[in-house]
Design a protein around this motif. Structure first.
Motif, PDB file in Angstrom:
ATOM      1  N   LYS A  44      70.923  88.950  65.056  1.00  0.00           N
ATOM      2  CA  LYS A  44      72.062  89.876  65.070  1.00  0.00           C
ATOM      3  C   LYS A  44      73.227  89.284  64.279  1.00  0.00           C
ATOM      4  N   MET A  75      72.475  89.431  60.515  1.00  0.00           N
ATOM      5  CA  MET A  75      72.399  90.779  59.954  1.00  0.00           C
ATOM      6  C   MET A  75      73.751  91.499  59.989  1.00  0.00           C
ATOM      7  N   TYR A  76      74.604  91.113  60.922  1.00  0.00           N
ATOM      8  CA  TYR A  76      75.913  91.764  60.952  1.00  0.00           C
ATOM      9  C   TYR A  76      76.866  91.163  59.926  1.00  0.00           C
ATOM     10  N   MET A  77      76.601  89.909  59.534  1.00  0.00           N
ATOM     11  CA  MET A  77      77.541  89.182  58.671  1.00  0.00           C
ATOM     12  C   MET A  77      77.985  89.951  57.420  1.00  0.00           C
ATOM     13  N   PRO A  78      77.063  90.565  56.635  1.00  0.00           N
ATOM     14  CA  PRO A  78      77.522  91.220  55.396  1.00  0.00           C
ATOM     15  C   PRO A  78      78.561  92.307  55.634  1.00  0.00           C
ATOM     16  N   ASN A  79      78.621  92.836  56.863  1.00  0.00           N
ATOM     17  CA  ASN A  79      79.587  93.894  57.164  1.00  0.00           C
ATOM     18  C   ASN A  79      81.025  93.394  57.048  1.00  0.00           C
ATOM     19  N   LEU A  80      81.222  92.101  57.281  1.00  0.00           N
ATOM     20  CA  LEU A  80      82.585  91.566  57.268  1.00  0.00           C
ATOM     21  C   LEU A  80      82.970  90.998  55.913  1.00  0.00           C
ATOM     22  N   ILE A  84      72.765  96.720  52.808  1.00  0.00           N
ATOM     23  CA  ILE A  84      72.896  95.351  53.320  1.00  0.00           C
ATOM     24  C   ILE A  84      74.156  95.217  54.178  1.00  0.00           C
ATOM     25  N   PHE A 100      73.495  97.898  57.713  1.00  0.00           N
ATOM     26  CA  PHE A 100      72.373  98.071  58.642  1.00  0.00           C
ATOM     27  C   PHE A 100      72.534  97.234  59.905  1.00  0.00           C
ATOM     28  N   ASN A 122      75.376  96.501  61.464  1.00  0.00           N
ATOM     29  CA  ASN A 122      76.315  97.232  62.310  1.00  0.00           C
ATOM     30  C   ASN A 122      75.604  98.368  63.053  1.00  0.00           C
ATOM     31  N   ILE A 155      73.297  97.188  65.843  1.00  0.00           N
ATOM     32  CA  ILE A 155      73.988  96.812  67.079  1.00  0.00           C
ATOM     33  C   ILE A 155      74.401  98.061  67.868  1.00  0.00           C
ATOM     34  N   LEU A 156      74.902  99.069  67.155  1.00  0.00           N
ATOM     35  CA  LEU A 156      75.299 100.309  67.844  1.00  0.00           C
ATOM     36  C   LEU A 156      74.105 100.973  68.521  1.00  0.00           C
TER      37      LEU A 156
END
Lengths: 303, 325
Positions: B129, B132-137, B189, B192, B194, B197-198
């Motif tokens: 998690k 995979m969430y990292m690129p969102n920030l 990238i 996905f 984010n 997690i939702l």
């Protein structure tokens, strides 16, 4: 209750094992698991791959980068860093400082005042409260870009162009933070505490600052991080508002790299600029990832 | 008796008095938010609507207008003979959104299902998690610049292509397909993790006993997924899709940096907001920018209404559940 469920789960598992022969269930499950891990690892690598290349190339000289691909970092990291921060056309040190100032102010203002607004709606009873709550909920998902033209011309008229005021002050009205805060208050801010504070003679303002805010700390922290990151990454508005090169923020400088004559640029420096823009957020993220991910699944709303 | 009734009445009166006494604080606490909203969001929006009705642009060094023209700007923006008409821009934007969103929702559903599956019991979920969430920030503009450097004519990917095939470099940004593909890939990238997690949070909200009951009844895992999990998380799916669509309509940073603000080749990757940015910043055509903003506003407002009703329904559901208990 939980025990009962566990027992239920156990018995159902037993029943399943009885109906399906043991031999059949286990291998398929193992194969399934292996497939899952392979796919998950593949996507994790995909997420990390480009940042790994960034790290590798930020530590190699222009000549090395141009002569071929490498999976191993070079030894020019410090050299690249020094030449990047001494570049006069793109004053990256100013960029980092400017972005830090704006993002920090934005984060503080948006969490403080949006929490205050959520508090007003959560605690007090007044006319128009429902309307305001619904209105904020409604505008939450409307992008700020649609009013960018009016915003831009207003800033020009008021002489706010090339200042940080239009980038910082609007953060006070952050509907997404408001929504997250009010959800959090509903679950963990009992009105009794506020009433107790009143009986003890605490003023409303003092109650909010010294009793309520500390109770909201976890939610405030998560939203502060999101506001900070959103402001740090913001490109659209700052690129319209800021003109002076020493006042520019990081994203504008990155955009400048692209419009500059790219082929003539020292590639080691280009990768180093990107590295400087990205890495602070990644470090903060890996330190606080647990809170952040919990915040994402809790809020469900992020811009 | 009378005394008792009185005793019962007094606190109520006092409470009412209290509410009246504290009422003003509600307004005071909301004041900064409302003021800033009115000055920095509502007023600019009204001004934007105002400009959309005027001919007002900079020609050379002098301003032409403002001169009231009614809906002429709206007519002009739908002019098919121009490469920058709103339908072409919307098409570009939506294609890139769909290309990113379809794999995003499929992968996110799959991962969320795996992560919440009790029988699979996967390990290292925290690690997956987090990664995979990292690129969102990540700063979208810096990410786009990174991808540009890597996929440029002289970048590492082309070095690899030249080495392995011995041929020419593949000029990714000279073709509509590959440029759109890169933009969609970046959006995928970045989002996905984010979405995963939702959707995970939604799937964990499903009562375990429902799925167990289905298992006992002999439902296969794909049946459980399609007939139980998916229908139960449909509200969240709708929410994810509409917020993603609103986000997609705002697509700017990634294609702007990747194509150097040109939206090339031949304006085929120019998005709505890229055009808006061009009209405000460089062309200084306030009339056209206003008309475009108004149209985007109306579309987003309509979509926001759907999200709003989603939340409203969610809240009333919760309330009725509480009432039931």
């Amino acid at each position: 209750m939980a025990k009962k469920e566990k027992v239920l789960e156990h018995t159902s598992a037993l029943q399943l094992n009885r109906t399906d022969p043991n031999m059949k269930v286990k291998p398929t499950l193992i194969i399934h698991r292996i497939i899952c891990y392979i796919v998950l690892v593949f996507f994790s690598i995909l997420c990390l791959f480009f940042f790994y290349i960034l790290l590798v190339n930020a530590s190699r000289s222009h000549y090395d980068i141009m002569s071929g691909f490498s999976f191993l970092p070079g030894n020019q990291f410090i050299n690249n860093f020094q030449s990047a921060i001494s570049n006069t056309t793109i004053p990256v040190v100013n960029g980092v400082i400017n972005s830090l100032i704006i993002a920090t102010c934005t984060a503080i203002l948006s969490i403080y005042f949006s929490a205050m607004t959520a508090y007003a709606i959560h605690v007090y009873d007044f006319k128009g409260k429902k309307f305001i709550f619904n209105f904020i909920l409604l505008i939450m998902t409307i992008p700020t870009q649609v009013s960018a033209l009016g915003f831009f011309s207003m800033c020009t008229d008021l002489g706010l162009r090339d200042t940080y005021i239009p980038l910082i002050v609007p953060a006070i009205a952050a509907p997404a933070v408001f929504f997250f805060m009010i959800q959090y208050m509903k679950s963990s801010l009992p009105i009794d505490i506020i009433e107790a504070a009143r009986i003890d003679g605490s003023g409303e303002f003092r109650t909010f600052n010294t009793i309520v805010l500390p109770m909201l700390k976890p939610a405030l922290a998560v939203q502060a991080i999101f506001s900070f990151v959103a402001s740090w990454n913001n490109y659209f508005l700052p690129s319209l508002i800021i003109d002076t090169s020493t006042k520019k923020t990081m994203p504008i400088m990155i955009a400048q790299l692209r419009s500059a004559d790219f082929l003539k640029f020292d590639m080691g420096q280009v990768y180093m600029f990107i590295f400087i823009a990205i890495v602070p957020v990644i470090i903060v993220y890996f330190c606080l990832s647990k809170f952040i991910i919990a915040g994402v699944s809790l809020g469900g709303v992020k811009e | 008796m009378a005394q008792a009734a009185n005793a019962g009445n007094v606190p109520v009166k006092a409470r009412k008095g209290q509410i009246g006494k504290y009422k003003k604080w509600g307004y005071i606490f909301m004041l900064p938010f409302i003021l800033v909203f009115l000055v920095f969001q509502a007023w600019p929006l009204i001004q934007t609507f105002y400009y959309s009705m005027f001919r007002y642009f900079k020609s050379g060094l002098s301003w032409i207008g403002p001169e009231f023209v009614g809906f002429d700007n709206f007519v002009a923006i739908f002019d098919m003979s121009s490469g920058n008409n709103i339908l072409a821009l919307t098409w570009n934007t939506l294609i890139m959104w769909v290309l990113g969103f379809v794999p995003q929702i499929i992968i996110s559903l799959l991962f969320a299902y795996w992560f919440t599956n009790v029988r699979l019991r996967l390990r290292c979920l925290g690690f997956f998690k987090t990664v995979m969430y990292m690129p969102n920030l990540i700063m979208a503009s810096a990410f786009a610049m990174l991808i540009f450097s890597i996929f440029s004519d002289i970048g590492p990917i082309n070095e690899l292509i030249k080495h392995t095939t011995g041929g020419e470099a593949f000029r990714f940004l000279s073709y509509t397909g590959s440029t759109m593909g890169l933009v969609a890939f970046m959006n995928f990238i970045m989002w996905f993790g984010n979405t995963t997690i939702l959707l995970m949070a939604a799937m964990m909200g499903i009562n375990e006993s429902v799925i167990e009951a289905a298992e006992i009844d002999g439902a296969s895992s794909s049946q459980i997924f399609w007939k139980i999990t998916l229908p139960l998380i449909r509200p969240i799916l709708v929410y994810v899709m509409i917020t993603s669509l609103i986000g997609g309509l705002q697509m700017f940073d990634v294609p702007q940096i990747l194509t150097g603000g040109q939206g090339g080749p031949n304006n085929t990757t120019k998005t709505l907001i890229m055009y808006l940015n061009e009209q405000i910043g460089t062309s200084k055509n306030y009339g056209m920018a206003g008309a475009l903003s108004v149209i985007i506003f109306i579309v987003c407002a309509a979509l926001s209404l759907v999200v709003y009703y989603f939340f409203a329904a969610d809240r009333s559901n919760k309330k009725s559940k509480k009432g039931g208990k």
